[in-house]
Design a protein around this motif. Structure first.
Motif, short mmCIF file in Angstrom:
data_model
loop_
_atom_site.label_atom_id
_atom_site.label_comp_id
_atom_site.label_asym_id
_atom_site.label_seq_id
_atom_site.Cartn_x
_atom_site.Cartn_y
_atom_site.Cartn_z
N UNK A 252 12.59 8.22 7.19
CA UNK A 252 12.48 8.75 5.84
C UNK A 252 11.08 8.59 5.26
N UNK A 253 10.81 9.41 4.27
CA UNK A 253 9.56 9.32 3.54
C UNK A 253 9.52 8.01 2.75
N UNK A 254 10.67 7.57 2.29
CA UNK A 254 10.75 6.31 1.55
C UNK A 254 10.31 5.15 2.42
N UNK B 233 3.40 1.84 -1.68
CA UNK B 233 3.16 2.77 -2.78
C UNK B 233 4.50 3.38 -3.19
N UNK B 234 4.56 3.99 -4.37
CA UNK B 234 5.83 4.61 -4.79
C UNK B 234 6.20 5.79 -3.88
N UNK C 169 -0.94 23.59 -3.79
CA UNK C 169 -0.94 22.71 -4.95
C UNK C 169 -2.01 21.65 -4.77
N UNK C 170 -2.66 21.31 -5.83
CA UNK C 170 -3.68 20.27 -5.77
C UNK C 170 -3.22 19.01 -6.50
N UNK C 171 -2.34 19.17 -7.48
CA UNK C 171 -1.93 18.04 -8.30
C UNK C 171 -1.23 16.98 -7.48
N UNK C 172 -1.65 15.75 -7.63
CA UNK C 172 -1.02 14.57 -7.02
C UNK C 172 -1.04 14.57 -5.49
N UNK D 251 4.31 9.78 -1.85
CA UNK D 251 4.45 10.37 -0.52
C UNK D 251 5.17 11.71 -0.63
N UNK D 252 6.16 11.81 -1.51
CA UNK D 252 6.85 13.09 -1.71
C UNK D 252 5.88 14.13 -2.25
#
Length: 164
Positions: free
Chosen positions: A29-31, A39-40, A55-58, A44-45
Motif C-alpha cells: 500500500x501507499x500508506x 510522512x503523511x 497537476x503541479x500542486x502538492x 504520497x497519495x
C-alpha cells in the motif's frame, strides 16, 4: 558530442520511482510507503494522483523528503535527488550508475509485479489513445442480393418400363 535523453516530467518520474521502491520492498500500500518514510499518507497519495496528470500542486518533493526516502529505502542520495527532479542529468553525469534502480535490485517476485504494472500502464495508455482517435464509421454490410439463379431440378429421369 553528448548524449541527449528525454526525461519525463518530474512528477511522473518521481511517482514511478517511488512505486518502484514500493514494489522492490514488497509493500502493498501507499500508506506503508508513507509510514516507512515518516510522512503523511496524503503526501504520497498526492504524488500518485499528480503523476502524469499535469497537476503541479502538492507533487513537488523537497530536499528533506528526498533525503528521508534515500535513507529509509537505503538508496543513493544522488539517485533519489535525480528522480525527485532536484538534480538534472548533467549534475549526475559522472555517476550514471546511480540514476535508478536496476533489475538486479529487485527480487523475482518484485520484478514480475513491476512488469505487470508496466503492461497495465501500457494497456491503459493504448486504450486512451484509441479513444482519442476519431472513430471511422464502419461500412454497412451490403444487403444480400436476391438470388437470380434458378435452381436446377434434382429429379432423375426414369426409363420407361419394359425396356431393359
Amino acid at each position: 558530442m553528448t548524449d541527449t535523453v528525454d526525461i519525463p516530467p518530474t512528477e511522473s518520474r518521481w511517482w514511478d520511482y517511488v512505486e518502484d521502491l514500493q514494489v522492490a520492498n514488497g509493500m502493498k500500500t501507499v500508506t506503508a510507503v508513507a509510514e516507512k518514510i515518516g510522512i503523511p499518507p496524503s503526501t504520497v497519495y498526492a504524488w500518485k494522483s499528480g503523476a502524469g496528470s499535469g497537476k503541479k500542486a502538492n507533487t513537488k518533493v523537497d530536499a528533506e523528503t528526498a533525503r528521508l526516502v534515500a535513507y529509509k529505502f537505503d538508496r543513493p542520495v544522488l539517485e533519489v535527488f535525480f528522480n525527485a527532479g532536484l538534480l538534472a542529468r548533467e549534475d549526475v553525469a559522472e555517476d550514471r550508475d546511480v540514476i535508478g534502480l536496476t533489475t538486479e535490485d529487485l527480487t523475482d517476485e518484485a520484478l514480475l509485479q513491476d512488469l505487470a504494472r508496466r503492461f497495465q500502464r501500457l494497456k491503459t495508455e493504448n486504450e486512451l489513445l484509441r479513444n482519442e482517435r476519431p472513430q471511422a464509421e464502419e461500412p454497412e454490410a451490403p444487403a444480400k442480393a436476391p438470388s437470380t439463379l434458378k435452381r436446377k431440378s434434382t429429379r432423375v429421369a426414369r426409363r420407361p418400363e419394359g425396356r431393359a
